[in-house]
Write an enzyme that holds these catalytic residues in place. Sequence first.
Site, PDB file in Angstrom:
ATOM      1  N   GLY A  98       9.313   3.957  -0.806  1.00 37.78           N
ATOM      2  CA  GLY A  98      10.161   5.074  -0.411  1.00 37.78           C
ATOM      3  C   GLY A  98      10.550   5.040   1.053  1.00 37.78           C
ATOM      4  N   TYR A  99      10.108   4.023   1.794  1.00 35.38           N
ATOM      5  CA  TYR A  99      10.420   3.880   3.218  1.00 35.38           C
ATOM      6  C   TYR A  99      11.074   2.530   3.449  1.00 35.38           C
ATOM      7  CZ  TYR A  99       7.465   7.925   3.907  1.00 35.38           C
ATOM      8  OH  TYR A  99       6.937   9.190   3.846  1.00 35.38           O
ATOM      9  N   GLY A 156       2.189   5.276   1.017  1.00 36.63           N
ATOM     10  CA  GLY A 156       2.324   6.228   2.110  1.00 36.63           C
ATOM     11  C   GLY A 156       3.332   5.889   3.172  1.00 36.63           C
ATOM     12  N   GLN A 192       6.556  -3.170   6.660  1.00 39.76           N
ATOM     13  CA  GLN A 192       6.876  -2.018   7.489  1.00 39.76           C
ATOM     14  C   GLN A 192       5.963  -1.942   8.712  1.00 39.76           C
ATOM     15  OE1 GLN A 192       6.381   1.030   4.539  1.00 39.76           O
ATOM     16  NE2 GLN A 192       8.221   0.432   3.430  1.00 39.76           N
ATOM     17  N   HIS A 244       8.226  -7.236  -3.688  1.00 46.41           N
ATOM     18  CA  HIS A 244       6.970  -7.813  -4.149  1.00 46.41           C
ATOM     19  C   HIS A 244       7.177  -9.197  -4.762  1.00 46.41           C
ATOM     20  CE1 HIS A 244       4.638  -4.159  -3.503  1.00 46.41           C
ATOM     21  NE2 HIS A 244       5.748  -3.532  -3.842  1.00 46.41           N
ATOM     22  N   GLY A 299       0.839  -1.193   0.000  1.00 43.17           N
ATOM     23  CA  GLY A 299       0.000   0.000   0.000  1.00 43.17           C
ATOM     24  C   GLY A 299       0.872   1.239   0.000  1.00 43.17           C
ATOM     25  N   GLU A 320       5.036 -11.353  -5.413  1.00 41.34           N
ATOM     26  CA  GLU A 320       3.934 -11.688  -6.319  1.00 41.34           C
ATOM     27  C   GLU A 320       4.161 -11.178  -7.743  1.00 41.34           C
ATOM     28  OE1 GLU A 320       2.969  -7.513  -5.112  1.00 41.34           O
ATOM     29  OE2 GLU A 320       3.880  -9.236  -4.152  1.00 41.34           O
ATOM     30  N   CYS A 358       5.753  -5.430   1.574  1.00 33.85           N
ATOM     31  CA  CYS A 358       5.946  -3.996   1.362  1.00 33.85           C
ATOM     32  C   CYS A 358       5.410  -3.183   2.561  1.00 33.85           C
ATOM     33  CB  CYS A 358       5.350  -3.560   0.031  1.00 33.85           C
ATOM     34  SG  CYS A 358       5.983  -1.959  -0.523  1.00 33.85           S
ATOM     35  N   ASN A 381       8.794  -0.975  -5.188  1.00 34.32           N
ATOM     36  CA  ASN A 381       8.240   0.355  -5.404  1.00 34.32           C
ATOM     37  C   ASN A 381       7.909   0.953  -4.042  1.00 34.32           C
ATOM     38  OD1 ASN A 381       7.219   2.637  -6.594  1.00 34.32           O
ATOM     39  ND2 ASN A 381       5.212   1.734  -6.995  1.00 34.32           N
TER      40      ASN A 381
END
Length: 185
Positions: free
Chosen positions: A115-116, A45, A75, A156, A43, A158, A71, A113
């Site tokens: 950014g954290y 953010g 986190q 990922h 997801g 998958e 992903c 994909n």
Amino acid sequence: YGYKFNIRRELVKRGCDVTVFPYDTSAEEILKFAPDGIMLSNGPGDPQDNTVSINTLKELIPHKIPTFGICLGHQLLALANGATTVKLKYGHRGGNQPVTDVTVDRTFITSQNHGYAVELDSLEGTDLVMTHQALNDKSVEGVRHTKYPVFSVQYHPEVKPGPEDTAYLFDQFIALMDEKKGGAQ
């Protein structure tokens, strides 16, 4: 959190019946459903903004339900266990990111994909150990809980940037669920 259909496809292909819950479903509601396992999807953010989900995971983890995070799910699992996340200077993007599974000393090309990332130093003092590491910047790409059947990866599996390179993670998740079901009988 915004799952990809291919996550569901991978689970169904392995014989799972999949029920999708909204991010804000309470631990109590999930426990009433009595799932064999919990998949935490990707997801968007900042993971730290997902306090409802983090608190739900804190409640669920001690119930020893096999849990696999991908992903954002990775986190959130880390945050629920006391680790911290950081915004990367340069996010990981694309289908060509090398990641080493340090448990078997094997490197895979992954699709990413995000950014954290989970901060490596923040794993110290938690019940999490690093299982996967990015070769390019040495960031944490996977963790495993030392007491409960919980694990996650940042990338990922998958997506399959290689033929079936990291599909084994879905098989590990199924094995954890089968083991729990076998132990409960």
